[in-house]
Design a protein around this motif. Sequence first.
Motif, PDB file in Angstrom:
ATOM      1  N   PHE A 272       0.840  -1.199   0.000  1.00 11.44           N
ATOM      2  CA  PHE A 272       0.000   0.000   0.000  1.00 11.44           C
ATOM      3  C   PHE A 272       0.883   1.260   0.000  1.00 11.44           C
ATOM      4  CE2 PHE A 272      -3.887  -2.324   1.317  1.00 11.44           C
ATOM      5  CZ  PHE A 272      -4.815  -1.657   0.537  1.00 11.44           C
TER       6      PHE A 272
ATOM      7  N   LEU B 146       1.027   3.958  -3.088  1.00  9.03           N
ATOM      8  CA  LEU B 146       0.600   5.346  -2.888  1.00  9.03           C
ATOM      9  C   LEU B 146       1.756   6.324  -3.093  1.00  9.03           C
ATOM     10  CD1 LEU B 146      -1.662   4.867   0.260  1.00  9.03           C
ATOM     11  CD2 LEU B 146      -2.419   5.315  -2.088  1.00  9.03           C
TER      12      LEU B 146
ATOM     13  N   LEU C   6      -7.629   5.855  -6.290  1.00 13.54           N
ATOM     14  CA  LEU C   6      -6.516   6.097  -5.378  1.00 13.54           C
ATOM     15  C   LEU C   6      -7.007   6.591  -4.016  1.00 13.54           C
ATOM     16  CD1 LEU C   6      -3.980   7.733  -7.857  1.00 13.54           C
ATOM     17  CD2 LEU C   6      -3.955   5.430  -6.932  1.00 13.54           C
TER      18      LEU C   6
ATOM     19  N   MET D 227      -8.115   3.590  -2.167  1.00 10.99           N
ATOM     20  CA  MET D 227      -6.969   2.829  -1.662  1.00 10.99           C
ATOM     21  C   MET D 227      -6.373   3.495  -0.413  1.00 10.99           C
ATOM     22  SD  MET D 227      -4.951   1.724  -5.146  1.00 10.99           S
ATOM     23  CE  MET D 227      -3.571   1.141  -4.173  1.00 10.99           C
ATOM     24  N   GLU D 228      -6.298   4.836  -0.448  1.00 14.81           N
ATOM     25  CA  GLU D 228      -5.736   5.550   0.695  1.00 14.81           C
ATOM     26  C   GLU D 228      -6.620   5.389   1.928  1.00 14.81           C
ATOM     27  OE1 GLU D 228      -3.891   9.950   1.737  1.00 14.81           O
ATOM     28  OE2 GLU D 228      -4.884   9.574  -0.167  1.00 14.81           O
TER      29      GLU D 228
ATOM     30  N   VAL E 278      -8.571   2.786   2.562  1.00 14.91           N
ATOM     31  CA  VAL E 278      -8.389   1.410   3.044  1.00 14.91           C
ATOM     32  C   VAL E 278      -7.081   1.302   3.810  1.00 14.91           C
ATOM     33  CG1 VAL E 278      -8.042  -0.975   2.334  1.00 14.91           C
ATOM     34  CG2 VAL E 278      -9.788   0.405   1.209  1.00 14.91           C
ATOM     35  N   TYR E 279      -6.019   1.965   3.283  1.00 16.96           N
ATOM     36  CA  TYR E 279      -4.726   1.938   3.961  1.00 16.96           C
ATOM     37  C   TYR E 279      -4.824   2.571   5.355  1.00 16.96           C
ATOM     38  CZ  TYR E 279      -0.019   3.497   5.175  1.00 16.96           C
ATOM     39  OH  TYR E 279       1.149   3.761   5.842  1.00 16.96           O
TER      40      TYR E 279
END
Length: 243
Positions: free
Chosen positions: A152, A156, A169, A172-173, A175-176
């Motif tokens: 991750f 990123l 994106l 994803m951020e 979720v991270y």
Amino acid sequence: MNRKVKLVEEKMSKEDMVKEAVEEAKAKAEQVAREQAEQSESEEEEAESREEDLEAAEEDEDTAGEDDAEEPSEEEGGEEGPDGGKKSRKLFGKKNKKDKKDEKIEELTDRLTRQMAEFDNFRKRTDKEKSQMYEIGAKDIINKILPVVDNFERGLAAVPEEEKKNPVLEGMEKVYKQLMTTLEEIGVKPIEAVGQEFNPDFHNAVMHVEDEELGENIIAEEFQKGYTYHDSVVRHSMVKVAN
């Protein structure tokens, strides 16, 4: 005629002798029986006296409330004897004898106390082993999750600045961040590295560099982030150390 009289007299004398012998034997038997009876009665009286003394001693032990027996002592002002002097009486303390039942109770109580202590030690040892097993299992799972966190972060970090507003994106951020928050809640924390003094307990030096701007044994760069779980290192930080 005279001969018959003599025979009768001899016969009577023999019968008298037999009677006397029988009576003497009876007398001896009665005397022996009386002596045996008197001896038996004496033994019975002694036995009864001993039992009464034992019962009296037990009653005294129950009511006295004292553990130690009294020492033999002479009592002043006793009864006067036949010679005009004072006759002293000695009071002997009674021995505190333990009953077999009390000894058995003490033995069982001691055995129970030992077994309870052994069980308590076993319980503590088992709890400690369970805690260690849980920690080992948790570390194993965290080690398997950390590569996902690394991916991750790499993904990123590789995204250009102008593309960071892409909805994918952004997802994803999020979720991270959620993953890192969850790890922090269970006790997983990243190890501080860059700018810190090198500590072999937390850092793993894979490169060395000379840099006058940095102090001695100061970490210049971090290649892989390290983590701890409840103050125990899960993975060391892979770093570059200056000077």
